[in-house]
Design a protein around this motif. Structure first.
Motif, PDB file in Angstrom:
ATOM      1  N   ILE A  39       4.003  69.067 -29.723  1.00 35.74           N
ATOM      2  CA  ILE A  39       4.953  69.716 -28.812  1.00 35.74           C
ATOM      3  C   ILE A  39       4.910  69.040 -27.449  1.00 35.74           C
ATOM      4  N   GLN A  42       6.954  65.922 -27.113  1.00 33.04           N
ATOM      5  CA  GLN A  42       8.410  66.045 -27.079  1.00 33.04           C
ATOM      6  C   GLN A  42       8.961  65.898 -25.656  1.00 33.04           C
ATOM      7  N   ALA A  43       8.104  66.081 -24.666  1.00 29.44           N
ATOM      8  CA  ALA A  43       8.540  65.975 -23.272  1.00 29.44           C
ATOM      9  C   ALA A  43       8.464  64.545 -22.752  1.00 29.44           C
ATOM     10  N   ARG A 118       7.536  68.607 -15.061  1.00 30.72           N
ATOM     11  CA  ARG A 118       8.099  68.996 -16.350  1.00 30.72           C
ATOM     12  C   ARG A 118       7.563  70.382 -16.704  1.00 30.72           C
ATOM     13  N   ILE A 120       6.697  72.850 -19.625  1.00 32.39           N
ATOM     14  CA  ILE A 120       6.415  72.816 -21.062  1.00 32.39           C
ATOM     15  C   ILE A 120       5.667  74.092 -21.421  1.00 32.39           C
ATOM     16  N   SER A 147      12.592  68.190 -16.620  1.00 35.79           N
ATOM     17  CA  SER A 147      12.928  68.630 -17.970  1.00 35.79           C
ATOM     18  C   SER A 147      12.212  69.929 -18.286  1.00 35.79           C
ATOM     19  N   THR A 149      10.713  71.824 -21.744  1.00 39.01           N
ATOM     20  CA  THR A 149      10.412  71.749 -23.173  1.00 39.01           C
ATOM     21  C   THR A 149       9.819  73.095 -23.545  1.00 39.01           C
ATOM     22  N   PRO A 182      20.639  69.865 -23.548  1.00 37.59           N
ATOM     23  CA  PRO A 182      19.617  70.477 -24.411  1.00 37.59           C
ATOM     24  C   PRO A 182      19.720  69.985 -25.855  1.00 37.59           C
ATOM     25  N   VAL A 185      14.248  70.017 -30.826  1.00 38.07           N
ATOM     26  CA  VAL A 185      13.423  68.874 -31.223  1.00 38.07           C
ATOM     27  C   VAL A 185      12.382  69.216 -32.283  1.00 38.07           C
ATOM     28  N   VAL A 203      11.549  74.513 -30.760  1.00 31.75           N
ATOM     29  CA  VAL A 203      11.300  73.927 -29.449  1.00 31.75           C
ATOM     30  C   VAL A 203      12.585  73.254 -28.979  1.00 31.75           C
ATOM     31  N   HIS A 205      14.285  70.906 -25.960  1.00 28.04           N
ATOM     32  CA  HIS A 205      14.039  70.010 -24.829  1.00 28.04           C
ATOM     33  C   HIS A 205      15.326  69.903 -24.017  1.00 28.04           C
ATOM     34  N   GLU A 207      17.003  68.224 -20.615  1.00 32.08           N
ATOM     35  CA  GLU A 207      16.917  67.227 -19.551  1.00 32.08           C
ATOM     36  C   GLU A 207      17.928  67.566 -18.455  1.00 32.08           C
TER      37      GLU A 207
END
Length: 280
Positions: A39, A42-43, A118, A120, A147, A149, A182, A185, A203, A205, A207
């Motif tokens: 996970i 993914q970022a 980020r 997350i 971002s 996530t 979006p 992911v 999940v 993600h 940006e």
């Protein structure tokens, strides 16, 4: 993962600190450290980023973020019971993990983080959507985060990426796609969690874009979108009649048929209507 960071397996951590997940806090813990590291990946590259994590619980995702090289993690946890377990992770990663026992809705992350940031998180189910909307609707754009996530119930994730014409297209899709990109992911089954929820998770993600796709006043856009989708089965001339007395004319000027329903209007149309309404 436990052999990589030298910390005990998460099942042992939960048993040691008696961290039974609380339904009232929307808690469902991820115990597979290989999965939490996946996970985190993914970022993207985290080595030059600070990370905001909301609801770390026993620290499964926290450990994944740190093992994947996050410059710093700010973990915001409302449950005091998790503090001891998170302190053990902080001791393993000195100067890279800061833990706050607080409600994420009440803090300003920029007081403790350095950009780029980020976000997350395996979000608690009971506040996930509210936090997402807050992150998507700051007073200024671009936001402080590069971002997001985030893990949600799969149904919520599908609403975030939904397209016009879909039954799942609505407020979340418009707010997520107006100024960001979006995508889903990862998907996770209930058995990935302890306790297993009744639904699947996913999940997403997201940006942040440097500027909105279409010009619009954020507050006006939020107001008309909320009104339009509050009665999504009605024609827009009916669901938006409280927005302006001449709403049919304004819809037509924005290139929208007054007889359309909310899910038929693309983001560009909602933004055009918001500009028209803002002009008075």
């Amino acid at each position: 993962m436990a052999t990589i960071d030298g910390l005990p397996p998460l099942r042992d951590v939960i048993a040691t600190h008696d961290l039974v997940a609380k339904k009232s806090l929307g808690q469902n813990f991820l115990l597979d450290l290989n999965l939490t590291a996946k996970i985190a990946r993914q970022a993207g590259d985290l080595s030059a980023c600070d990370v905001l994590e909301v609801g770390p619980g026993p620290g499964g995702l926290t450990r994944g973020l740190l093992a994947e090289g996050a410059r710093k993690v700010l973990a915001v946890e409302k449950d005091k019971r998790a503090m001891a377990a998170l302190a053990e992770i902080s001791a393993r990663y000195p100067d890279r993990l800061e833990v706050i026992n607080a409600d994420a809705l009440d803090i300003d992350p920029l007081e403790r983080l350095t950009r780029p940031v980020r976000v997350i998180s395996n979000l608690p189910y009971n506040v996930g959507t509210e936090l997402l909307v807050r992150w998507l609707t700051p007073p200024e754009w671009p936001p402080y985060w590069a971002s997001l996530t985030l893990m949600f119930q799969r149904e919520v994730a599908e609403r975030i990426v939904a397209q016009p014409g879909s039954k799942k297209y609505g407020r979340l899709a418009i707010l997520s796609q107006w100024r960001a990109t979006p995508r889903i992911v990862m998907e996770l089954p209930p058995e990935a969690f302890t306790p297993p929820p009744k639904i699947h998770s996913a999940v997403v993600h997201i940006e942040a874009l440097p500027a909105p796709r279409f010009e619009a006043n954020p507050k006006v856009l939020e107001r008309i979108v909320a009104a339009g989708f509050n009665q999504r089965r009605k024609m827009l001339r009916a669901s938006l009649k409280g927005v302006a007395p001449d709403i049919e004319d304004r819809l037509t000027a924005a290139g929208i048929k007054p007889t359309d329903r909310a899910e038929q209007v693309p983001i560009e149309g909602w933004c055009a209507l918001a500009r028209n309404v803002a002009q008075g």
